[in-house]
Design an enzyme around this catalytic site. Structure first.
Site, short mmCIF file in Angstrom:
data_model
loop_
_atom_site.label_atom_id
_atom_site.label_comp_id
_atom_site.label_asym_id
_atom_site.label_seq_id
_atom_site.Cartn_x
_atom_site.Cartn_y
_atom_site.Cartn_z
N ARG A 103 82.91 70.24 61.21
CA ARG A 103 83.77 69.50 60.28
C ARG A 103 83.19 69.31 58.89
NH1 ARG A 103 88.38 70.53 62.68
NH2 ARG A 103 88.82 69.34 64.57
N ASP A 155 84.87 76.09 71.40
CA ASP A 155 85.95 75.86 70.43
C ASP A 155 86.00 74.37 70.07
OD1 ASP A 155 87.84 76.63 68.67
OD2 ASP A 155 89.39 77.09 70.14
N HIS A 161 87.59 65.01 66.64
CA HIS A 161 88.57 64.28 65.83
C HIS A 161 88.28 62.79 65.88
CE1 HIS A 161 91.39 67.45 64.91
NE2 HIS A 161 91.43 67.83 66.17
N HIS A 211 91.89 85.95 65.63
CA HIS A 211 92.77 85.04 66.38
C HIS A 211 94.14 85.70 66.32
CE1 HIS A 211 90.19 81.44 66.80
NE2 HIS A 211 89.58 81.98 65.76
#
Lengths: 324, 430
Positions: free
Chosen positions: B66, B307, B311, B181
């Site tokens: 992040r 992955d 948050h 992806h």
């Protein structure tokens, strides 16, 4: 958020979020209570004191006239204080989250929230985060559920047809985007309806619809053959843009309910529509205003059913939910 | 400080070792000997690994610390600390940071920040197009020189097929790996769950399997045309895996990974709108999960990655579609992989290869093995320890996980990076 949190630890209804998990007995119990409330609306003084001193907030994040009004009338007939709040989706863009909005209103000692939102799962999210004494009724969340509409639709069917075991019901139109249809299918199956059909082009049927307990038809006449109840769904005009249908004309020709197509159903079949109707798109005026239409009784029944649901979950137990 | 890890079961897939032996680490942080100490080796510290498994430090092909841009969710410091607590010593960071990793300066900054904290290594994966906008190629060679282990457009689609072709051709010119992806952006639209029974029941906008198979089909055609070495990230459907297997059988230079959560969860785990199960690509049907497990067993899928997407709590407190996708997954990477061993999907050495030697090979770095002379990045875990995950006690800044309350067997006891004990019962001792 993983469990069916509309029931408390004793299995009693605490919130009304979805038809999922309701037993046939509970549904009929709500119908029976609603039956007794029908007469309240016909009296000179249309009030019972069941929710006196309670505060009900109609919290609508999505516009609605009919549903909000019938909830308001239902709460007022139960003597509750009702506040209507239309919160535009833009309040979230101002930085206040959905839960902030709810917490603020809850701080004003709200007892019951009637919530509508354009996102599936919102009523669950709110129910998960309110204190135990606050009740939530889902008045429509995204394409997920509209359980009070399903209750009033099946209540209307029971009033006209008696029982469900021998009924064939056809739901016509946009199942993919319809919370009304999802809840109605669930309710009809729980009530033991003999056959639930859905009639629509494949573009309006969600992948995985086979698992919902329906029989799908793309041909309307074939699908209406011998049915007892026809439920027309509203077609959002913007569906053309997503390439779900080519044109209004073609849709009306194939799936609009006309007297001609209605003749495929049983002679005593009833026609329903959750409203608001698009005359000339999914239904012909001759049918909407015809003898087989029960569209206006649906609205009247909606008030009684919503009174029944409110009194049931606010009363805490089934007995206290009955009018004196 | 030189040390010996004594009496553990050493599993080193690269060197095909699975034996009870001692590992000697010299003061410079390299493996100095296996089984016996080199001449004149002075032991300053002994780690008793009796009953424990000793393996190369785990290599995670995709984790988002992040930073920079979303420091309110997590930082390089907080997430490399979580990584080493989970036995992970090397992380690959996708370029969808803010600013995007599309310049050598950004690539170097991220490595430098990680190096400063001295916990796990972070290898950036550079952007394939500037700003991930899908229109202009990045300076790929400069990014490679700056330490990027590959190039990718992350989750941002390159809709213009010609740009994708050029990007692959250019990368192929310099023997660079492209991470894909693969997803058709129109079919995905704004879907948030697998298009199937659960999305039909909950009225959630679906992402059809075809979003993945159409994307993989397009990219395979371009790989064949350009000859680029490509890696498919986070395959989620059994059919896409079959397509990749066929391409591999034809000799195309393609590899693939899967996330640990796609090997355990399905669309059913969404239940009544559990936003912790909102991930992209979505959790699919049971046949898909089984197909992914099968592909892992047969080697079509080489690596398992976390992955990792930490948050803040509010990000998940929203209606399902609006809740931020992703799982804080570093700390469940090894436990979920060991669960596959418990469930007889693969053997312990095979499972560890998918977390060490194979991902290291995909990014072409000298990690994931413990031969003499290798950097002593080492994970030691107790394979018999039973424990229950409590999201509140996770080391990562992000506590968002659908695995709260899951029972696991196998827990990391020590992690060494460059010969230093960066996680263990007595951390800080080096």
């Amino acid at each position: 958020m993983t469990g069916n949190l509309q029931f408390d630890s004793q299995g009693r209804l605490r919130h009304f979020l979805t038809i999922d998990g309701l037993s046939r007995e509970t549904i009929h119990q709500i119908f029976d209570i609603a039956e007794s409330f029908i007469s309240v609306g016909e009296r000179e003084i249309k009030k019972v004191p069941l929710l006196r001193g309670k505060t009900v907030v109609n919290l609508f994040f999505e516009s609605s006239t009919r549903t909000r009004t019938t909830f308001e009338i239902a709460a007022k007939r139960l003597s509750a204080d009702v506040i209507n709040l239309a919160v535009s989706a833009s309040s979230t863009s101002k930085g206040e989250t959905l839960l902030d909005t709810v917490r603020n209103l809850e701080a004003m000692h709200t007892d019951l929230f009637v919530v509508r939102h354009n996102q599936s799962g919102t009523a669950y999210l709110i129910a998960e985060h309110v204190p135990p004494h606050v009740r939530i009724i889902n008045a429509g969340d995204g394409a997920h559920a509209h359980p009070t509409q399903a209750m009033l639709d099946t209540f209307t069917i029971r009033r006209h047809k008696g029982s469900f075991e021998h009924l064939k019901v056809a739901i016509v139109g946009d199942l993919m985007h319809s919370r009304v249809a999802r809840s109605l299918i669930r309710a009809l199956n729980t009530l033991g309806t003999s056959e639930v059909r859905v009639i629509a082009p494949l573009t309006l049927l969600p992948t995985g619809h086979e698992s919902l307990g329906i029989k799908a038809y793309t041909d309307m006449r074939e699908g209406l053959e011998g049915v007892d109840v026809i439920v027309m769904l509203r077609l959002q005009r913007e569906r053309m843009r997503g390439a779900h249908i080519p044109s209004e004309q073609e849709y009306f020709n194939l799936y609009g309910l006309t007297l001609d197509k209605l003749a495929c159903a049983k002679p005593d079949a009833i026609v329903m529509h959750p409203g608001p109707m698009n005359r000339g798109l999914e239904i012909d005026s001759a049918v909407a205003d015809g003898l087989q239409s029960v569209i206006l009784p649906q609205v009247t029944n909606g008030i009684a059913v919503r009174m029944a649901i409110m009194s049931l979950i606010m009363g805490g137990s089934s007995e206290s939910g009955r009018p004196a | 400080m030189s040390l010996v890890i004594r009496g553990g079961r050493l599993i080193d897939p690269t060197n095909q070792i699975d034996a009870r032996t001692d590992v000697f680490v010299d003061a410079e942080g390299f493996v100095a000997g296996i089984g016996k100490a080199p001449e004149g080796f002075r032991i300053e510290r002994t780690i008793d690994a009796t009953g424990l498994v000793v393996c190369p430090g785990l290599v995670d092909l995709r984790a988002r610390p992040r930073e920079p841009g979303l420091e309110y969710k997590a930082t390089i410091e907080s997430e490399t600390r979580a990584a080493v607590a989970a036995g992970i010593t090397t992380l690959c960071c996708p370029p969808d940071t803010d600013p995007v990793i599309d310049t050598p300066a950004m690539a170097q900054m991220i490595q430098h920040r990680a190096w400063r904290f001295g916990l796990a290594f972070i290898h950036p994966i550079g952007a394939l197009t500037r700003g991930l906008e899908g229109t202009q190629l990045t300076d790929m060679v400069a990014l490679d020189d700056a330490g990027c282990v590959g190039l990718t457009n992350a989750m941002a689609p390159i809709t213009d097929t010609l740009i994708m072709r050029r990007a692959m051709e250019y990368a192929a010119s310099f023997d660079l790996t492209v991470f894909l992806h693969s997803e058709d952006p129109w079919l995905r639209a704004n879907g948030c769950a697998h298009e199937g029974e659960v999305s039909a029941r909950l009225g959630l906008r679906g992402i059809p399997e075809a979003a993945e198979t159409v994307g993989v089909a397009r990219d395979l055609a371009l790989i064949e045309q350009t000859g680029v070495r490509a890696h498919f990230c986070a395959l989620s459907s059994a059919r896409a895996v079959t397509m990749v297997a066929e391409a591999q059988a034809r000799g195309l230079p393609v590899t693939a990974d899967v996330t640990a959560h796609h090997l355990h969860l399905t669309e059913d785990d969404i239940g009544f709108f559990n936003t912790q199960c909102h991930v992209l690509p979505p959790l699919r049907a049971e046949e898909d999960r089984d197909g992914l497990r099968e592909a892992l067993k047969h080697g079509t899928i080489a690596a398992i990655c976390s992955d990792h997407q930490p948050h803040e709590p509010d990000a998940k407190l929203a209606p399902f579609a609006e809740a931020a996708p992703g799982i804080s997954a570093l700390e469940t990477l090894l436990p979920l992989t060991l669960k596959l061993v418990e469930q007889n999907v693969m053997t312990l050495p095979e499972a560890l290869a998918a977390l060490t030697s194979k991902p290291a090979e995909i990014i072409g770095t000298d990690a994931g093995h413990l031969g003499v002379g290798a950097t002593a990045d080492i994970c030691i875990f107790d394979p018999d320890a039973r424990w229950t995950l409590s999201s509140a006690q996770m080391v990562s800044r992000g506590h968002n996980t659908p695995f709260d309350g899951w029972e696991f067997q196998g827990r990391v006891t020590h992690t060494l990076v460059g010969g230093r004990v960066v996680f263990g019962p007595t951390p800080g001792q080096a």
